[in-house]
Design a protein around this motif. Structure first.
Motif, short mmCIF file in Angstrom:
data_model
loop_
_atom_site.label_atom_id
_atom_site.label_comp_id
_atom_site.label_asym_id
_atom_site.label_seq_id
_atom_site.Cartn_x
_atom_site.Cartn_y
_atom_site.Cartn_z
N VAL A 1 0.84 -1.20 0.00
CA VAL A 1 0.00 0.00 0.00
C VAL A 1 0.88 1.25 0.00
CG1 VAL A 1 -1.77 1.29 1.25
CG2 VAL A 1 -1.83 -1.22 1.23
N ASP A 2 0.57 2.20 -0.87
CA ASP A 2 1.35 3.43 -0.95
C ASP A 2 1.08 4.35 0.25
OD1 ASP A 2 2.49 2.68 -3.36
OD2 ASP A 2 0.97 3.70 -4.57
N THR A 3 -0.19 4.69 0.46
CA THR A 3 -0.56 5.64 1.50
C THR A 3 -1.63 5.01 2.39
OG1 THR A 3 -0.11 7.52 0.05
CG2 THR A 3 -1.49 7.94 1.99
N VAL A 4 -1.39 5.05 3.70
CA VAL A 4 -2.34 4.48 4.67
C VAL A 4 -2.97 5.63 5.45
CG1 VAL A 4 -2.64 2.96 6.66
CG2 VAL A 4 -1.00 2.35 4.85
N VAL A 5 -4.29 5.64 5.49
CA VAL A 5 -5.04 6.67 6.20
C VAL A 5 -5.97 5.95 7.18
CG1 VAL A 5 -6.59 8.64 5.97
CG2 VAL A 5 -4.97 8.13 4.14
N ILE A 6 -5.57 5.90 8.45
CA ILE A 6 -6.36 5.20 9.46
C ILE A 6 -7.28 6.21 10.14
CG2 ILE A 6 -6.33 3.77 11.53
CD1 ILE A 6 -3.47 2.92 10.76
N THR A 7 -8.58 6.01 9.97
CA THR A 7 -9.54 6.94 10.57
C THR A 7 -9.81 6.53 12.01
OG1 THR A 7 -11.39 5.68 9.64
CG2 THR A 7 -10.58 7.55 8.37
N LEU A 8 -9.79 7.50 12.91
CA LEU A 8 -9.84 7.24 14.35
C LEU A 8 -11.02 7.93 15.03
CD1 LEU A 8 -6.03 7.87 14.97
CD2 LEU A 8 -7.15 5.65 14.69
N GLY A 9 -12.07 8.24 14.27
CA GLY A 9 -13.24 8.87 14.86
C GLY A 9 -12.93 10.24 15.44
N LYS A 10 -13.30 10.44 16.69
CA LYS A 10 -13.11 11.73 17.33
C LYS A 10 -11.63 12.10 17.48
CE LYS A 10 -17.35 11.42 20.08
NZ LYS A 10 -17.92 11.34 21.45
N LYS A 11 -10.75 11.09 17.39
CA LYS A 11 -9.30 11.36 17.54
C LYS A 11 -8.65 11.78 16.23
CE LYS A 11 -8.94 7.28 19.41
NZ LYS A 11 -8.38 6.02 19.99
N GLY A 12 -9.42 11.79 15.14
CA GLY A 12 -8.88 12.26 13.88
C GLY A 12 -8.42 11.16 12.96
N VAL A 13 -7.26 11.37 12.35
CA VAL A 13 -6.73 10.47 11.33
C VAL A 13 -5.24 10.28 11.55
CG1 VAL A 13 -6.13 10.36 8.86
CG2 VAL A 13 -8.46 10.96 9.55
N PHE A 14 -4.78 9.04 11.35
CA PHE A 14 -3.33 8.80 11.31
C PHE A 14 -2.96 8.58 9.85
CE2 PHE A 14 0.58 6.33 11.40
CZ PHE A 14 1.33 7.07 12.30
N LEU A 15 -2.13 9.47 9.33
CA LEU A 15 -1.71 9.45 7.94
C LEU A 15 -0.27 8.97 7.83
CD1 LEU A 15 -1.80 10.25 4.88
CD2 LEU A 15 -1.18 12.58 5.63
N SER A 16 -0.05 7.93 7.03
CA SER A 16 1.31 7.42 6.83
C SER A 16 1.60 7.32 5.33
CB SER A 16 1.47 6.05 7.48
OG SER A 16 2.80 5.57 7.31
N LYS A 17 2.66 8.02 4.92
CA LYS A 17 3.02 8.05 3.50
C LYS A 17 4.15 7.09 3.15
CE LYS A 17 3.49 12.58 3.81
NZ LYS A 17 3.76 13.99 3.43
N GLY A 18 4.62 6.31 4.13
CA GLY A 18 5.70 5.35 3.91
C GLY A 18 6.17 4.79 5.23
N LEU A 19 7.06 3.84 5.18
CA LEU A 19 7.55 3.19 6.40
C LEU A 19 8.07 4.23 7.39
CD1 LEU A 19 9.42 0.12 4.85
CD2 LEU A 19 7.32 0.06 6.22
N GLY A 20 7.46 4.27 8.57
CA GLY A 20 7.91 5.18 9.61
C GLY A 20 7.59 6.64 9.38
N ILE A 21 6.82 6.95 8.32
CA ILE A 21 6.55 8.35 7.97
C ILE A 21 5.07 8.65 8.23
CG2 ILE A 21 6.80 10.15 6.24
CD1 ILE A 21 8.65 8.29 4.69
#
Length: 307
Positions: free
Chosen positions: A214-234
């Motif tokens: 997967v190129d870009t991971v966008v984990i939605t966390l509800g009221k806590k917002g979003v965790f956006l990762s564009k690469g390993l450790g990024i």
């Protein structure tokens, strides 16, 4: 204005308010009742269209009153309906939704016609995938149909946004072709085995998905917002917009539809996430699913006031 193609589900939402969600065996007096367009595919297509995208929707509905109302909804929203198949054999799907006084919900889905979509039926809509700036997929239709759409996107080099909801185990080889993956915490755990409790665990889950392609991971966390990762450790946490939620049904669909619009329109990834979060925040301030999706005018005004 980007071109978004959505291949996914459509169901008619049958929603009632209730003081609290019933436990097994309990009958709760609720109301009022509301009927409207829904399904993850239909909600996301509506959100993308109201955000400003040109939208093609590939789905399957019945030759019944719910299907007729679906077509009227799509036409009102300016959604291209040429690839919507109508079935005389299967009824339009329905979703039975209860929403409590805190805005939380219970949902039972009877997929109906959209649950019978085949790979061949999706292949017949290849032109919609070929023309798209982004292909938006979910898992409320058969995996056979989803796989057919992925293969078409790969053939035409169309970027894929996969919202892996509701959670189902999918082949790892699919993930090699996913440009944007948008799981929530539960779905991310199902895909990686990692429970997300903080930024460190979110990055571990994202890294697991990056390693699968997967190129870009966008984990939605509800009221806590979003965790956006564009690469390993990024990875980075992007806070949610605080609002008073009335009905959280369809919040994830609102995010994905808005995010798809933003990406297809050429926004930078962080701005696209903020845009998606604005669409989601506005949607939970209203009752309903597709009908709660905000207009581009509302989204722009909200972002201007909050950023």
């Amino acid at each position: 204005m980007g071109q978004v193609t959505v291949v996914g589900s459509y169901v008619t939402d049958l929603m009632s308010r209730t003081p609290h969600l019933p436990v097994p065996g309990e009958t709760v007096l609720g109301g009022p009742f509301q009927m409207g367009p829904g399904g993850k595919g239909g909600n996301q297509a509506t959100a993308a269209a109201r955000s400003g995208s040109s939208v093609m929707f590939v789905t399957k509905i019945g030759l019944d009153v719910f299907g007729d109302e679906a077509m009227r909804h799509f036409e009102r929203e300016g959604i291209d309906v040429q690839f919507i198949k109508r079935s005389g054999e299967f009824a339009t799907g329905t979703a039975l939704i209860a929403v409590d006084d805190q805005g939380e919900n219970d949902i039972v889905i009877a997929p109906g016609a959209c649950g019978t979509m085949t790979g061949l039926e999706v292949e017949a809509a290849e032109e919609a995938v070929k023309k798209a700036d982004i292909l938006l997929l979910q898992l409320e239709i058969s995996l056979e149909a989803v796989e057919a759409a992925i293969k078409q996107a790969v053939r035409h080099q169309t970027p894929i946004l996969l919202n892996p909801a509701p959670y189902l185990a999918v082949p790892d080889e699919w993930l090699e072709h996913i440009a944007y993956l948008t799981p929530n915490e539960t779905e991310a755990k199902g895909m990686t085995g990692i429970e997300i409790v903080d930024r460190t665990s979110a990055q571990k889950a994202a890294d697991s998905l990056h390693r699968k392609g997967v190129d870009t991971v966008v984990i939605t966390l509800g009221k806590k917002g979003v965790f956006l990762s564009k690469g390993l450790g990024i990875g980075k946490q992007i806070e949610a917009f605080p609002v008073n939620a009335v009905d959280t049904t369809g919040a994830g669909d609102a995010f994905n539809g808005g995010f798809a619009h933003a990406i297809s329109s050429g926004m930078e990834i962080e701005d696209a996430v903020q845009f998606g979060q604005a669409v989601s925040a506005l949607s939970v301030m209203k009752e309903g699913t597709a009908v709660s999706m905000p207009s581009i005018k509302e989204i722009k005004a909200f972002l201007t006031s909050r950023l």
